[in-house]
Design an enzyme around this catalytic site. Structure first.
Site, PDB file in Angstrom:
ATOM      1  N   LYS A   1       0.853  -1.200   0.000  1.00  0.00           N
ATOM      2  CA  LYS A   1       0.000   0.000   0.000  1.00  0.00           C
ATOM      3  C   LYS A   1       0.883   1.242   0.000  1.00  0.00           C
ATOM      4  O   LYS A   1       1.920   1.277   0.677  1.00  0.00           O
ATOM      5  CB  LYS A   1      -0.898  -0.023   1.237  1.00  0.00           C
ATOM      6  CG  LYS A   1      -1.944   1.088   1.278  1.00  0.00           C
ATOM      7  CD  LYS A   1      -2.877   0.909   2.475  1.00  0.00           C
ATOM      8  CE  LYS A   1      -3.984   1.936   2.514  1.00  0.00           C
ATOM      9  NZ  LYS A   1      -4.933   1.687   3.616  1.00  0.00           N
TER      10      LYS A   1
ATOM     11  N   SER B   1      -9.841   1.269   2.670  1.00  0.00           N
ATOM     12  CA  SER B   1      -9.013   2.085   1.809  1.00  0.00           C
ATOM     13  C   SER B   1      -7.903   1.311   1.094  1.00  0.00           C
ATOM     14  O   SER B   1      -7.313   1.819   0.147  1.00  0.00           O
ATOM     15  CB  SER B   1      -8.362   3.210   2.627  1.00  0.00           C
ATOM     16  OG  SER B   1      -7.488   2.685   3.604  1.00  0.00           O
TER      17      SER B   1
ATOM     18  N   SER C   1      -9.843  -0.983   6.937  1.00  0.00           N
ATOM     19  CA  SER C   1      -9.367  -0.842   5.556  1.00  0.00           C
ATOM     20  C   SER C   1      -8.716  -2.062   4.932  1.00  0.00           C
ATOM     21  O   SER C   1      -8.420  -2.043   3.742  1.00  0.00           O
ATOM     22  CB  SER C   1      -8.390   0.321   5.466  1.00  0.00           C
ATOM     23  OG  SER C   1      -9.100   1.514   5.392  1.00  0.00           O
TER      24      SER C   1
HETATM   25  N1  GLN Z   1     -13.284   3.370   6.041  1.00  0.00           N
HETATM   26  C1  GLN Z   1     -12.537   3.897   7.133  1.00  0.00           C
HETATM   27  C2  GLN Z   1     -12.242   5.351   6.897  1.00  0.00           C
HETATM   28  O1  GLN Z   1     -12.653   5.845   5.919  1.00  0.00           O
HETATM   29  C3  GLN Z   1     -11.344   3.062   7.392  1.00  0.00           C
HETATM   30  C4  GLN Z   1     -10.069   3.612   6.927  1.00  0.00           C
HETATM   31  C5  GLN Z   1      -8.887   2.789   7.333  1.00  0.00           C
HETATM   32  O2  GLN Z   1      -8.994   1.768   7.998  1.00  0.00           O
HETATM   33  N2  GLN Z   1      -7.727   3.288   6.970  1.00  0.00           N
HETATM   34  O3  GLN Z   1     -11.631   6.016   7.657  1.00  0.00           O
END
Ligand code: GLN
Length: 466
Positions: A54, A129, A153
């Site tokens: 990532k 994400s 995410s």
């Molecule tokens: N969907 C969550 C957010 O938008 C999770 C993001 C994450 O775990 N980095 O913050």
């Protein structure tokens, strides 16, 4: 998985990427084969295993953009600890994965550079994400991938793409070199096609790191040792009823989850039903805590310390303003504003401090549940993968994607997403949560299910490892 020699492996993986990532767009960059081979040792526990990283985890000499314009030209000058450890064990780091900008999102649509598609249906999002990391594994471009977890995410996209996704216990994996979003919640997570590959990678990247004071001294076990297809004697699985019955859950998905539970019963598990009322507060608490921490973490992107500086700034204030106005996308700006609001004097007591108190209560509720049961069982997301732009008109609704995942981040406990079939032709999964540092048990329990099913042998049409 058996691997041939590293050079052949890199070349085949690169070819597969070049042929098929045109439709998926999981990678921001695939590195030159020679540079991939040079960066890693040629032997070790992960020799020949390919990974995509990532783009918020730094790799020395490579760009680390967080899928943001503000870091588009930033080149990392050091390796994240997880990266150093992977390289030392012979893992082949193929490239950089697309993600939501600064890991903020649930669909990978907030990336400043490209939209990543779900390989099972390219009109759907891969989740987020860490959507690029997960899509690349699901399409068979790489064996495994690193993502990051602040509120789900890795698990949510893993469920959307039918693969295995781990969020480790807070402090299990070093955050050194993971560009911070919400530091008290962030952990590097692992995406893989199988439970065994996931366990192999965790063993390498987990453990104490002098460069990250939040890492734990808890010893790192051999996570593969208990993967024999059996569940622990007398295992009690606690089904979180209020999560299973939550409003908005796809009923067909709930049927698939209940079938997985039935399978566990056949394997000898005792199913216990319970409810965790604070789970229903997770998304709200996460919303406040994550934005507050994001606000302070992202202050360093000001054109002076980090971030591309505009050429035409008139004075220092103008440098800050232009850098951040031009560099950050709309989702990041929204979160910085909300974070400042919930931390500002007069509001901090009402929002931030209250959220922190509820967070503490959530952890206590989880710990209490683990006196009764060994692992907890819940959905990962309310539905399977959705179409692109589904939430363009209602950003707040998108935040409900975190409903079932954020609680584990807030409580600091480990959680693992496992695929359990298809609903409306799209993958769905369940998650197991455990007490601190019980990743070994989560893997064992997940592996028993995986070995008794065939989901992990299926690939999206037109995709697969080469
Ligand atoms: N969907 C969550 C957010 O938008 C999770 C993001 C994450 O775990 N980095 O913050």
């Amino acid at each position: 998985m058996m691997h041939d020699n590293p050079r052949a492996r890199v070349l085949r993986s690169k070819k597969n990427f070049e042929e098929h990532d045109k439709t998926v767009k999981s990678a921001l960059e695939i590195f030159e084969p020679e540079s991939i081979l040079e960066a890693s040792r040629s032997d070790g526990d992960l020799a020949g295993m390919t990974l995509l990283i990532k783009d918020n985890i730094v790799q020395r000499g490579r760009t680390a953009s967080c899928s943001s314009k503000i870091l588009e030209h930033y080149k990392a000058v050091y390796d994240a600890t997880a990266i150093t450890r992977l390289k030392n064990q012979g893992a082949l780091l193929m490239g950089r994965a697309n993600c939501d900008e600064f890991a903020m999102g649930s669909s990978t649509e907030t990336s400043a550079f490209q939209l990543t598609a779900n390989p099972w249906d390219t009109s759907c999002v891969p989740g987020g994400s860490s959507g690029g990391s997960i899509a690349a594994v699901a399409a068979g471009f790489v064996d495994c991938a690193l993502g990051s977890e602040t509120g789900g995410s890795v698990r949510q996209p893993a469920a959307f793409c039918g693969i295995v996704g781990l969020k480790p216990t807070y402090g299990r994996v070093s955050r050194y070199g993971l560009i911070a979003y919400g530091s008290s919640l962030d952990q590097i997570g692992i995406a893989s096609k199988t439970v065994r590959d996931n366990a192999r990678v965790l063993k390498v990247i987990a453990g104490l790191d002098p460069l990250d004071a939040t890492t734990s001294t808890n010893p790192v076990p051999d996570y593969e040792q208990k993967l024999d297809g059996a569940i622990p004697q007398g295992l009690r699985i606690g089904v979180i009823d209020n999560a299973m019955n939550a409003e908005g859950n796809d009923p067909e998905m709930v049927v698939a989850l209940n079938q997985a539970l039935k399978r566990y019963e056949e394997l000898g598990a005792k199913i216990v039903h319970l409810s965790l009322p604070t789970m229903d507060l997770g998304a709200a608490v996460y919303f406040i805590v994550s934005r507050a921490e994001a606000t302070s973490n992202l202050a360093r992107f000001d054109g002076i310390r980090y971030g591309s500086r505009p050429a035409d700034a008139e004075d220092l204030t103008d440098v800050y303003r232009k850098t951040r106005t031009e560099g950050f996308g709309p989702e990041v700006k929204r979160r910085i504003m909300i974070g400042n609001y919930v931390l500002s004097s007069g509001y901090a007591d009402q929002y931030y401090k209250k959220a922190k108190a509820v967070q503490h209560g959530m952890r206590l509720e989880f710990l209490k549940a683990f006196e009764q049961v060994d692992v907890l069982f819940a959905p990962v997301a309310p539905t399977g993968a959705f179409k692109f732009h589904s939430f363009d008109e209602n950003r707040l609704l998108m935040d409900l994607q975190d409903y079932f995942t954020a609680p584990a981040n807030l409580a600091g406990i480990p959680a693992l997403a496992i695929p359990c079939g298809f609903v409306k032709n799209m993958p769905v999964g369940f998650q197991l949560m455990g007490a601190d540092f019980t990743e070994d048990i989560l893997y064992q329990v997940a592996y028993a299910y995986e070995s008794s099913t065939t989901w992990h042998t299926m690939w999206p049409k037109g995709f697969g490892p080469k």
